[in-house]
Scaffold this motif. Structure first.
Motif, mmCIF file in Angstrom:
data_model
loop_
_atom_site.group_PDB
_atom_site.id
_atom_site.type_symbol
_atom_site.label_atom_id
_atom_site.label_comp_id
_atom_site.label_asym_id
_atom_site.label_seq_id
_atom_site.Cartn_x
_atom_site.Cartn_y
_atom_site.Cartn_z
ATOM 1 N N VAL A 335 0.861 -1.182 0.000
ATOM 2 C CA VAL A 335 0.000 0.000 0.000
ATOM 3 C C VAL A 335 0.894 1.227 0.000
ATOM 4 N N SER A 336 0.597 2.188 -0.865
ATOM 5 C CA SER A 336 1.366 3.428 -0.910
ATOM 6 C C SER A 336 0.812 4.432 0.079
ATOM 7 N N LEU A 337 1.710 5.175 0.729
ATOM 8 C CA LEU A 337 1.286 6.203 1.677
ATOM 9 C C LEU A 337 1.271 7.588 1.057
ATOM 10 N N GLY A 342 2.001 12.746 -5.203
ATOM 11 C CA GLY A 342 3.119 12.815 -4.278
ATOM 12 C C GLY A 342 2.765 13.358 -2.910
ATOM 13 N N LEU A 343 1.482 13.613 -2.639
ATOM 14 C CA LEU A 343 1.059 14.144 -1.348
ATOM 15 C C LEU A 343 0.749 13.008 -0.393
ATOM 16 N N ALA A 344 0.950 13.259 0.911
ATOM 17 C CA ALA A 344 0.677 12.236 1.922
ATOM 18 C C ALA A 344 -0.812 11.906 1.961
ATOM 19 N N ARG A 345 -1.126 10.619 1.952
ATOM 20 C CA ARG A 345 -2.528 10.198 2.064
ATOM 21 C C ARG A 345 -2.962 10.273 3.521
ATOM 22 N N PRO A 346 -4.206 10.676 3.792
ATOM 23 C CA PRO A 346 -4.678 10.699 5.176
ATOM 24 C C PRO A 346 -4.765 9.287 5.748
ATOM 25 N N LEU A 347 -4.525 9.176 7.063
ATOM 26 C CA LEU A 347 -4.519 7.872 7.723
ATOM 27 C C LEU A 347 -5.817 7.095 7.501
ATOM 28 N N LEU A 382 4.682 -0.907 3.196
ATOM 29 C CA LEU A 382 4.130 0.448 3.228
ATOM 30 C C LEU A 382 5.103 1.333 2.451
ATOM 31 N N ASP A 383 4.696 1.706 1.261
ATOM 32 C CA ASP A 383 5.608 2.317 0.297
ATOM 33 C C ASP A 383 5.567 3.839 0.349
ATOM 34 N N ASP A 384 6.758 4.447 0.198
ATOM 35 C CA ASP A 384 6.891 5.899 0.071
ATOM 36 C C ASP A 384 6.321 6.629 1.291
ATOM 37 N N VAL A 385 6.835 6.285 2.456
ATOM 38 C CA VAL A 385 6.366 6.876 3.709
ATOM 39 C C VAL A 385 6.829 8.336 3.771
ATOM 40 N N PRO A 386 5.912 9.300 3.968
ATOM 41 C CA PRO A 386 6.334 10.707 3.986
ATOM 42 C C PRO A 386 7.027 11.124 5.271
ATOM 43 N N ASP A 387 6.580 10.596 6.426
ATOM 44 C CA ASP A 387 7.190 10.967 7.701
ATOM 45 C C ASP A 387 6.744 9.976 8.771
ATOM 46 N N GLU A 388 7.306 10.143 9.976
ATOM 47 C CA GLU A 388 7.013 9.203 11.061
ATOM 48 C C GLU A 388 5.541 9.211 11.451
ATOM 49 N N ARG A 389 4.954 10.400 11.481
ATOM 50 C CA ARG A 389 3.560 10.515 11.924
ATOM 51 C C ARG A 389 2.620 9.721 11.030
ATOM 52 N N ALA A 390 2.932 9.665 9.733
ATOM 53 C CA ALA A 390 2.058 8.978 8.784
ATOM 54 C C ALA A 390 2.037 7.474 8.985
ATOM 55 N N VAL A 391 3.117 6.926 9.542
ATOM 56 C CA VAL A 391 3.232 5.468 9.602
ATOM 57 C C VAL A 391 3.216 4.917 11.023
ATOM 58 N N ARG A 392 3.500 5.737 12.020
ATOM 59 C CA ARG A 392 3.620 5.222 13.396
ATOM 60 C C ARG A 392 2.387 4.431 13.855
ATOM 61 N N PRO A 393 1.145 4.894 13.574
ATOM 62 C CA PRO A 393 -0.023 4.121 14.034
ATOM 63 C C PRO A 393 -0.191 2.778 13.339
ATOM 64 N N LEU A 394 0.576 2.520 12.278
ATOM 65 C CA LEU A 394 0.399 1.291 11.497
ATOM 66 C C LEU A 394 1.425 0.219 11.838
ATOM 67 N N LEU A 414 11.415 6.883 14.467
ATOM 68 C CA LEU A 414 10.859 5.543 14.645
ATOM 69 C C LEU A 414 11.880 4.634 15.314
ATOM 70 N N ALA A 415 11.448 3.891 16.295
ATOM 71 C CA ALA A 415 12.323 2.912 16.955
ATOM 72 C C ALA A 415 11.427 1.847 17.572
ATOM 73 N N PRO A 416 11.882 0.590 17.629
ATOM 74 C CA PRO A 416 13.097 0.079 16.965
ATOM 75 C C PRO A 416 12.795 -0.304 15.517
#
Length: 598
Positions: A335-337, A342-347, A382-394, A414-416
């Motif tokens: 799934v692309s983010l 090229g804009l971040a998709r909403p969660l 999870l492809d083309d992640v724009p930033d940590e906030r966009a992916v952290r909940p996933l 992001l860690a770890p």
């Protein structure tokens, strides 16, 4: 948060600029005469980068392409002077159109330019519930008055490219509106509203899927099934592909006569990956390491592939996912983010697609997604992640599922996470990839030209692939002549285009995602450090600051994936940094590489 209104009240004498349709400027409701074509091109280029400097070279290129007259700068001054007079506001503290060190800036407020208003409304809709999102997106779409910039201004290739980007943003906003409206039960309006767009963009799967869903929910099942079948045949004929898993699930639901007509059916997740490239070349060491990490149950749940735009991150991730089918019996999905613009998709949109891909009927929230992920032996790219906030909940906290991220930056928050850098292709690998596209015979006949071509591509698999695709079509074009074209740094990105695949557009998406200050700093490094590696002293001189501040800037750009750094532990003062070749060319060619003010 307060929601913006679509039409703010105008003050007496207020100017209204419009580029979402024919270029117009109104004062107090009266259209202003914008002058000859070249003057209008200058105005459109300035509005496309409103409130940001546009270099003289960029304006010259927009007006005259690659053949400016000797009087180009003087002519530009004439056009700018005429625009200053046209847009003059006696009550303003300073002129709207001002000269900077390397170009011009046109100051425009958000409520004065429809493009700025459109962007603001689309941003405000992100993360909202269906009702406010649908309302805000409808307001944004209502700002459009036709094809952006009109036909006459598209005679300028630079403006034509800008118009194409604007049309993609319009299309993405329309898709988001349709999905929100469907959640509110507005299927009939969506079905009628999307018909013309689907005809103009027949291969746009998200658009076609929303239209099919709207037809089904409007009681028009036969038309919904026909829409799917037409798309399936078109996709197979044009690209040799099958529809994505989410769309296929909707088709099965409509075929089964479900009253909800379009909700995904519960199903065991299956492979939903982009096709593996038959000519996958290079990055063998990174691929082996990546596969070992994903197979090792003790290695952690999340792996990140990072590298600049066009480095081959997605191709590498997809190859690894295809190789690991036996290790993930519950499925492999991608799934692309980011959206097509090229804009971040909403969660919520990402979660909705993940729900469809995994056979969920009920709405998917972050907690439900994590619970499902922990219970299933599945690999999620999870492809083309724009930033940590966009992916952290996933991301999973444990369990059986694994997540493979791709991103331009390092996602340091992001860690770890296991991080794997994707380096440029070596020269031999690049030549091998080129030969697979244009034919071994052509490369053997002029290996020197092939070497020049791949070196001009800077080790970018995307650039080499675009070169190969173009040469495969232009069979009459000798490799040597194409290599000569790439020898001029000013024309490299114009040549690296094949059909609808453009290296410049790919780089632009990455650059536009940077904070404004970082983009400005990267541009200064591009013009101030020259080709090849540079040290901290050179970076400080280019940025016009001391080394203490320079190291913070460089490290921020490393984290963003714009600057590369050496492997191994060295002090910041001893380190050698580098701007990838194509990023440097993009900064120069787009007028972004402005020197620091000292």
């Amino acid at each position: 948060m307060p929601l913006p209104s679509a039409q703010p009240a105008a003050s007496p004498g207020t100017l209204r600029f419009s580029v979402l349709g024919p270029l117009t400027v109104h004062r107090d409701g009266r259209a202003l005469p914008l002058g000859p074509l070249k003057q209008r091109v200058v105005l459109a280029a300035l509005l496309g980068s409103a409130n940001s400097p546009v270099s003289v070279d960029a304006l010259s290129d927009a007006v005259w392409q690659e053949d400016p007259p000797r009087t180009a700068r003087k002519n530009l001054q004439v056009y700018v002077s005429a625009l200053r007079t046209l847009l003059a506001d006696d009550g303003a503290d300073r002129p709207r159109l001002t000269h900077t060190g390397g170009g011009y800036v046109l100051r425009v407020a958000e409520d004065e330019l429809d493009l700025l208003r459109f962007r603001s409304l689309v941003r405000a809709a992100e993360g909202q519930g269906p009702r406010p999102a649908a309302r805000l997106l409808r307001q944004a779409l209502d700002l459009w008055q036709g094809p952006p910039l009109g036909d006459d201004l598209r005679q300028s290739p630079r403006l034509a490219e800008e118009a194409e980007r604007l049309e993609l943003r319009h299309l993405t906003a329309y898709e988001s509106w349709a999905e929100a409206e469907l959640e509110l039960g507005g299927a009939p309006a969506v079905a009628e509203g999307l018909r013309d767009l689907v005809e103009r963009h027949p291969l746009r799967e998200r658009l076609r899927s929303a239209w099919m869903c709207a037809l089904g929910r409007s009681g028009r099942q036969a038309e919904a099934l026909a829409a799917y079948d037409d798309y399936r045949q078109l996709l197979a004929r044009e690209l040799g592909l099958e529809p994505g898993g989410a769309m296929a699930a909707r088709y099965r639901t409509i075929l089964a006569g479900d009253a909800r007509a379009g909700a995904p059916v519960p199903a065991r997740p299956r492979t939903a990956l982009p096709p593996d490239l038959a000519d996958f070349t290079g990055h063998g060491e990174e691929l082996r390491y990546l596969v070992d990490l994903l197979e090792d149950d003790g290695a952690g749940r999340t792996v990140l592939l990072s590298g600049p735009a066009g480095a081959g991150k997605t191709t590498l991730a997809v190859r690894a996912a295809h190789l690991l089918g036996d290790r993930f019996p519950d499925g492999r999905i991608c799934v692309s983010l980011r959206d097509a613009d090229g804009l971040a998709r909403p969660l919520p949109a990402v979660l909705a697609e993940l729900g469809e891909r995994t056979g969920r009927v009920a709405p998917f929230g972050p907690d439900a997604w994590r619970e499902w992920l922990e219970e299933h032996r599945v690999l999620v790219v999870l492809d083309d992640v724009p930033d940590e906030r966009a992916v952290r909940p996933l991301l999973p906290h444990g369990g059986r599922g694994r997540v493979l991220l791709t991103a331009r930056g390092q996602l340091g928050g992001l860690a770890p996470v296991h991080r794997v850098s994707v380096p440029p292709l070596g020269t031999a690998e690049s030549v091998q990839l080129l030969a697979g596209l244009v034919g071994q015979g052509r490369v053997r006949a002029d290996r020197e030209a092939a070497l020049r071509i791949v070196r001009a591509c800077g080790g970018s698999p995307l650039a080499v692939r675009v070169s190969g695709m173009r040469l495969a079509v232009l069979r009459h074009l000798p490799l040597r002549e194409f290599a000569d074209r790439l020898a001029d740094p000013r024309g490299v990105l114009d040549e690296l285009t094949s059909g609808d695949v453009s290296v410049r557009r790919w780089l632009a998406h990455g650059w536009e995602a940077l904070p404004e200050e970082w983009g400005r700093d990267a541009g200064r490094l591009a013009v101030g450090t020259g080709e090849g590696p540079f040290g901290l002293t050179e970076a400080a001189e280019a940025l016009g600051c001391d080394e203490r501040h320079a190291v913070r800037v460089v490290e921020a750009l490393i984290d963003a994936g714009v600057v590369t750094s050496p492997c191994g532990e060295v002090t910041a003062h001893a380190a050698q940094y580098e701007l990838p070749h194509l990023i440097r060319l993009y900064a120069h060619g787009s007028g972004l590489a402005t020197p620091a003010l000292t």
